[in-house]
Design a protein around this motif. Sequence first.
Motif, PDB file in Angstrom:
ATOM      1  N   THR A 181       0.745  -1.257   0.100  1.00 42.91           N
ATOM      2  CA  THR A 181      -0.016   0.127  -0.103  1.00 42.91           C
ATOM      3  C   THR A 181       1.069   1.355  -0.058  1.00 42.91           C
ATOM      4  OG1 THR A 181      -1.658  -1.183   1.134  1.00 42.91           O
ATOM      5  CG2 THR A 181      -1.751   1.296   1.079  1.00 42.91           C
ATOM      6  N   ARG A 221      -7.216   2.233  -1.881  1.00 41.11           N
ATOM      7  CA  ARG A 221      -8.777   2.222  -1.683  1.00 41.11           C
ATOM      8  C   ARG A 221      -9.092   2.270  -0.173  1.00 41.11           C
ATOM      9  NH1 ARG A 221     -12.011  -3.081  -3.748  1.00 41.11           N
ATOM     10  NH2 ARG A 221     -11.083  -3.944  -2.111  1.00 41.11           N
ATOM     11  N   SER A 222     -10.215   3.089  -0.169  1.00 41.28           N
ATOM     12  CA  SER A 222     -10.894   3.242   1.111  1.00 41.28           C
ATOM     13  C   SER A 222     -12.237   2.775   1.631  1.00 41.28           C
ATOM     14  CB  SER A 222     -10.830   4.912   1.388  1.00 41.28           C
ATOM     15  OG  SER A 222     -11.900   5.448   0.586  1.00 41.28           O
ATOM     16  N   ASN A 228     -11.132   3.406  -6.714  1.00 42.26           N
ATOM     17  CA  ASN A 228     -10.948   4.807  -7.097  1.00 42.26           C
ATOM     18  C   ASN A 228     -10.784   4.651  -8.519  1.00 42.26           C
ATOM     19  OD1 ASN A 228     -10.152   5.568  -4.199  1.00 42.26           O
ATOM     20  ND2 ASN A 228      -8.239   4.437  -4.447  1.00 42.26           N
TER      21      ASN A 228
END
Length: 915
Positions: A181, A221-222, A228
């Motif tokens: 990440t 990505r959240s 996204n």
Amino acid sequence: MYNTPSPMLPPLPYPALHASHSGVWIATAEGTRGLSRGEAIRIAADTPVLLLNAPLVGQRLGHPELNGLDLLELFAFLRPARFMVPTPKGLARACGLEPPTDDAQVAALLRDAAAALLALAEGDWPEREGAWHGLQSLGRLRWPWSAALGQRIAKPERAERWLFSKLPEWEEGAPRPAPRTITLDPTEVAERLARLTGASAERRQGQRDYAEAAAQAFAPRSVPDTPNLVLAEAGTGIGKTLGYLAPASLWAEKSGGPVWVSTFTKALQRQLGNEGERLFPDAAQRRARIVTRKGRENYVCLLNLEDALQGGFAGRAAILAQLVARWAAYTADGDMVGGDLPGWLPTLFRRNGSTALTDRRGECIYAGCPHYRKCFIERAARASADADIVIANHALVMVNAARGRENQTRPTRYVFDEGHHLFDAADAMFSVALTGQESIELRRWLTGPESGSRGRRRGLAARLSDVASYDDAGGRAIAEAVDAARALPSDGWLQRLNEGEPFGPIEALLAAVRGLVYARDANGSADAGYGLETELTEPDAALVEAAGVATAALDALLRPMVVLGRRLEAVLAEAPDWMDGPARARIEGAIASLGWRVDTVGAWLALIARIGGPADPEFVDWLAVDRVEGREFDIGLHRHWLDPAKPLAKTVLEPAHGVLVTSATLRAGGDWDVAEARSGSVHLLRPAQRFEAKSPFDYPNQAEVLIVTDVKRGDMPALANAYARLIAAAGGGTLGLFTAIRRLRAVHARIADRLARDGLPLLAQHVDPIDTGTLVDIFRDDPRASLIGTDALRDGVDVPGDSLRLVVMEGVPWPKPSVLHAARRLAGGGSAYDDRIVRARLAQAFGRLIRRADDRGAFVLLSAATPSRLLDAFPPGTRITRTTLDAAVERVRLSLGPRLRHEAGEAASASIGEA
């Protein structure tokens, strides 16, 4: 290693024959002379003649079966996996000869080129290994070049390493860890972009802004199941390729994960491969870090090739197999479609067997194949698992997401270039068709060869009995599936339907479909020879009755296939002592292949259930009889998603972490709502980020649009005259776009000879026996040539410079009326939906014209009825003029003709204008 052939062999005594639209010539030792077509055919029938592209020459002489010593075949044998434009000019360049200045000099050039290529064969050239071995096989097949080459290629002193012994083996590697990440620093993205464009390149703010926007797709990505998503429309000339490669390559380097860059056209795939040199100048590093992936049907299957070489092919197809084997020993990746196999090679062999050399039937036995460790497909799959950038296509990305075997190496980041085609690619991928052609292929996959058929085709029992019969359940499932498959159509099904004698429940269903379609033909299309279709509503009693029997037959087929799939999964789970790595890979491949067929039969059952039942608002269902020039070639039921972006979002977008969808015409002639709907963005939890970069080109000064108002629709002589005069006025360099193949052929027949006499060659898709990619290569190579074609040439054709300076469209490209279009039109806003499609097509066609800052050109639309509301499809500021044909011709002559006037001459336009 090699013996030396006899020196100073005499040149070939054969004459050389050349035919073009402007005439026919023959060259001998005494000189060159013109002759009639009839005399040329008589000479070619009596005497071996040298030719360049025998099918093309035969077509121009009106004798399609013309044979001779084709220099393209000789080049393919001596220079496998090398590019050559298949024209006299391209041949001269490849042989180091002076190119001809007119058609009359070509025949003599062919004799000189033959001598140069044969002289090459007398030496020790780079591709010599394997040539002697291949020549022995070609000699037994009576290949015309065998005798001449046999005198020049010496037998090696020791055994050659030939195809299967020469190819390297791929190696298994450890699984790739999940990407780290990371967050990209905008400064580093800008620095990477600067390195890719070069220190001396002009700094373009639009490209820098685009790269910064594209980098947002690579952010962590959240939200689960929501990537996204960045929608980026970048006008032609922004430099979007390097703009997204900068953040993509930086993210791959820092995270240790792959980025899949997906395109719609093979032309853009090749362009991306070339851009890879900027990322990794070292060739070896580039091959490891950038990998091109395509569907299985694009690669040569070594097992199919071996079968062809050992007698599976006969006649000319066997010669093609030998030439493909020469290529396979030197190819970079085994790609037969758009790779380094010359696109013109298969077209030299009418009724060729090139498609039989790929895995189009889904019969791969994976680790059970003796060439598994050398398989090009498996090598590409393993190379892509460790690559930084994987260049793929929309169809492959969707297939892998829906039913791929590579779930553990599934990418988390995608770039969809040519993103305006995502909707159409999803439409094709997630559709269902229960047709004669589809069902007969399933029958062959299950049962194996029909009686008397040639080739390696094997049925389910031959492929899986040894592993599936680990207990009695697997063996019984195979036997039941094979028995149930006999209810599917078999060879000769179309003839039986035409005679009113269908055999079996599925053929009976197709016969009922055919009858209902013809009964509901309301527009007289049956007599016109076009394909026919009708909505799947209010079925008659015959169709309802046939559907019930077909349902029972397909259900009887589906059940043992499901049982067999579960049995194979159980074998994997139990892992018996005999199961090594290759055996596991073979079973995993069989499970994936069987699962695909199970899904297909399940979808067929759902489609048949619609007959007599309620409609599903998610889908559009219809019945169709497919025809070409009045000849039926398929019949069946069809189902498409009303909105294919929905399964696209669910299958491809949701599992990803970041997606960039980009194109020069992303909004498809509408606003951002259109882009979001067609990309699947509206079906995600989070909205997409939007970015727009206007083209930097000066369209008001570089281009103009001329709408011709006095060419009557449907007047074929007037249409042909318009094309001829405009091409002549521009001195060639014209891309002509048609919406119907019949009109294209009619125009070509009227004007090709006249243009050729003025030194303006006319190439034509669907007319010339040359593949589309090669036609574009020829067009790009000759600024005097023009090319006419259909939709395939409207998008993805990149021909900068003088070779493309005029685009002519026969009319407004309205969408073709169909059941599917009518349903989507109703759901998409009626006439506004049609307008969006037309604007997108006009914008894509106009985009072929100006490809770099120094390009100049004109876009001509031969349609008086062009609505003004559609003209915003062209870039703002572009000059748009409604005018007569005479004025348009004069405008083109004044603005474009002077650029090549020293070559074209002013007489061309006048002479054809009088005609």
